[in-house]
Design an enzyme around this catalytic site. Structure first.
Site, PDB file in Angstrom:
ATOM      1  CD  GLU A 150      15.513  72.891 -96.810  1.00 20.98           C
ATOM      2  OE1 GLU A 150      15.060  71.993 -96.065  1.00 20.98           O
ATOM      3  OE2 GLU A 150      14.820  73.539 -97.597  1.00 20.98           O
ATOM      4  CD  GLU A 158       9.385  66.136 -93.632  1.00 19.73           C
ATOM      5  OE1 GLU A 158       9.406  67.363 -93.796  1.00 19.73           O
ATOM      6  OE2 GLU A 158      10.217  65.368 -94.146  1.00 19.73           O
ATOM      7  CB  CYS A 179      11.230  71.350 -95.219  1.00 17.45           C
ATOM      8  SG  CYS A 179      11.818  73.031 -95.542  1.00 17.45           S
ATOM      9  CE  LYS A 202      15.543  67.488-111.194  1.00 12.68           C
ATOM     10  NZ  LYS A 202      14.068  67.291-111.175  1.00 12.68           N
TER      11      LYS A 202
END
Length: 472
Positions: free
Chosen positions: A244, A375, A278, A171
């Site tokens: 992750e 972040e 990331c 997906k």
């Protein structure tokens, strides 16, 4: 292959247009460029059923044949690189050059993963018994990929999962479904029906996958907040999970660096893919002896970088991919303005279509500021002055995240000593963001569970089975 017109899911090796659709938006123009299938529960069930039916045959296929299939998939991606890169730019926003690098990297990642092998460990080989541990496929894997690198991060999952003998339901993000749907078409001509299924949909589809009783493992790349929900949902049936997740990646720049040499590299460590990585540098600690010189050099370089539509020649940084992320980054910038922090460049918002935010660099904000602690996942970077090495290492580690970090120094041995004190899954020295299918990549703390890449990443898609035979 045609890269315009209708888009279909791949279920059991067949194209399925679905009973509903959703809009896909070009982030550079905010124009709707396509409709993608919005999978129903029944369509997801069909994909899972197809994967379950295909699994026994694929698991029994010799691993060398599975390697050959991965190589063929990789070659097919590379053969379609031109159309795929243009489609990726249209839905994701990144410049054509970056899109070409991602598509090429996706093809090469599959081919790299195909070189890995599943180990067999002999535990005992005596007159009394023989015991060995081998690694067998788990079953059906639900793979959920993000919008920042939709193709290559999907291949992080597809490669090892298929090599290990699993079947997949893949997906993509609803913000970037189109390139992955075309990949599904490519795979349908190479793999047995049902081995790789591609489904697309809105916010409901992900939880349906993570909670589906017919899925044995979930591999997810995305935010830490969503990763927690994935883990909670998967716990109902004790699914295996690989997560992750996010990072607040520090860079520590030592006083002995060649400022003229590293300024451009440090800029792209933070702003490649518009900061939507990331493992991008999210906070940059610069020694006080070179702080003023380096900040001037980075800002001077930033002024030369062209921001615009990724489809236009010469563009180096495209837009933020989607409106929710655009709003989050603007909120962080607004907080920094409200608190009176000094902006070296950027910070303004343009009045034009597209989710564009200029390169923004903030001068030495407090350690407890949101722009340092959160972040940003966008083109905003805090530069932070330091003069004590022990103190800066403590600050680098004072976060719930632990995904990536980098150390920059002319003294590689000293940099290595610093790197070994940083609590991150990967630490680079004098570079950043280098990943390979041959090495493990994963996070510590709230940056995830498990790893991708390397033998360790391959084993994430297996169960260990010990077989012991007593000898007569």
């Amino acid at each position: 292959m045609k890269f315009d017109g209708d888009y279909a899911m791949t279920i059991g090796g067949k194209a399925v247009t679905g009973s509903a659709t959703f809009d896909v938006v070009n982030p550079a123009t905010e124009a709707v460029i396509a409709q993608a299938p919005d999978a129903t529960r029944a369509e997801l069930d069909a994909a899972v059923d197809a994967a379950r039916a295909a699994f026994p045959g694929w698991a029994a296929t010799p691993i060398d044949d599975r390697r050959a299939a991965l190589n063929a998939l990789g070659d097919a991606i590379l053969a379609n690189i031109d159309g795929l890169k243009r489609l990726l730019t249209a839905e994701q926003g990144k410049p054509h050059g970056d899109a070409e690098s991602e598509i090429g990297g996706a093809g090469m990642w599959l081919k790299g993963a195909a070189t890995l092998d599943l180990p067999v460990t002999v535990n005992e080989d005596s007159a009394e018994r023989y015991s060995e541990t081998r690694h067998v496929p788990i079953g059906v894997v639900g793979a959920i990929a993000p919008w920042n690198f939709p193709m290559i991060l999907a291949m992080f999952k597809v490669g090892p999962a298929l090599l290990a003998g699993n079947a997949l339901v893949l997906k993509p993000s609803p913000f970037t479904p189109l390139t992955t749907l075309k990949f599904g078409e490519i795979a349908a001509g190479i793999l047995p029906p049902g081995v790789l299924n591609v489904v697309t949909g809105g916010d409901a589809l992900g939880p349906w996958i993570t909670g589906h009783p017919g899925i044995d493992k979930v591999s997810f790349t995305g935010s830490t907040a969503t990763g927690r929900r994935v883990m909670q949902s998967a716990s109902a049936t004790l699914k295996r999970v690989t997560l992750e997740l996010g990072g607040n990646d520090p860079a520590i720049v030592m006083p002995d660096v060649d400022v003229a040499k590293v300024a451009e590299e440090l800029f792209w460590a933070a702003f490649r893919n518009n900061g939507q990585i990331c493992i991008a540098t999210k906070r940059m600690y610069v020694h006080t002896d070179i702080y003023d010189e380096l900040k001037a050099a980075i800002v001077a370089y930033a002024k030369t970088v062209r921001i615009g539509d990724g489809a236009e020649q010469g563009t180096q940084i495209g837009p933020i991919n989607n409106k929710p992320q655009y709003d989050r980054v603007l909120d962080l910038i607004g907080d920094a303005k409200d608190r009176g922090y000094s902006f070296l460049i950027g910070g303004e918002q343009r009045d034009a279509p597209g989710y564009f935010i200029p390169v923004t660099i903030i001068d030495n904000p407090p350690e407890d500021s949101r722009i340092v602690q959160e972040e940003q996942f966008g083109p905003v970077l805090p530069l932070i002055r330091f003069d004590d090495l022990d103190d800066v290492i403590a600050k680098a580690n004072a976060t719930e995240f632990g995904l990536g970090a980098s150390v920059w120094s002319a003294d590689e041995d000293r940099a290595l000593a610093v790197a070994r004190r940083i609590a991150s899954g990967t630490v680079w020295i004098n570079e950043t963001q280098h990943l390979t299918p041959l090495a493990a990549f994963g996070g510590m703390k709230q940056s995830g569970l498990g790893v991708e890449g390397g033998r360790e990443g391959l084993l994430e898609y297996t169960n260990a089975q010990t077989v012991t035979r007593r000898r007569s």
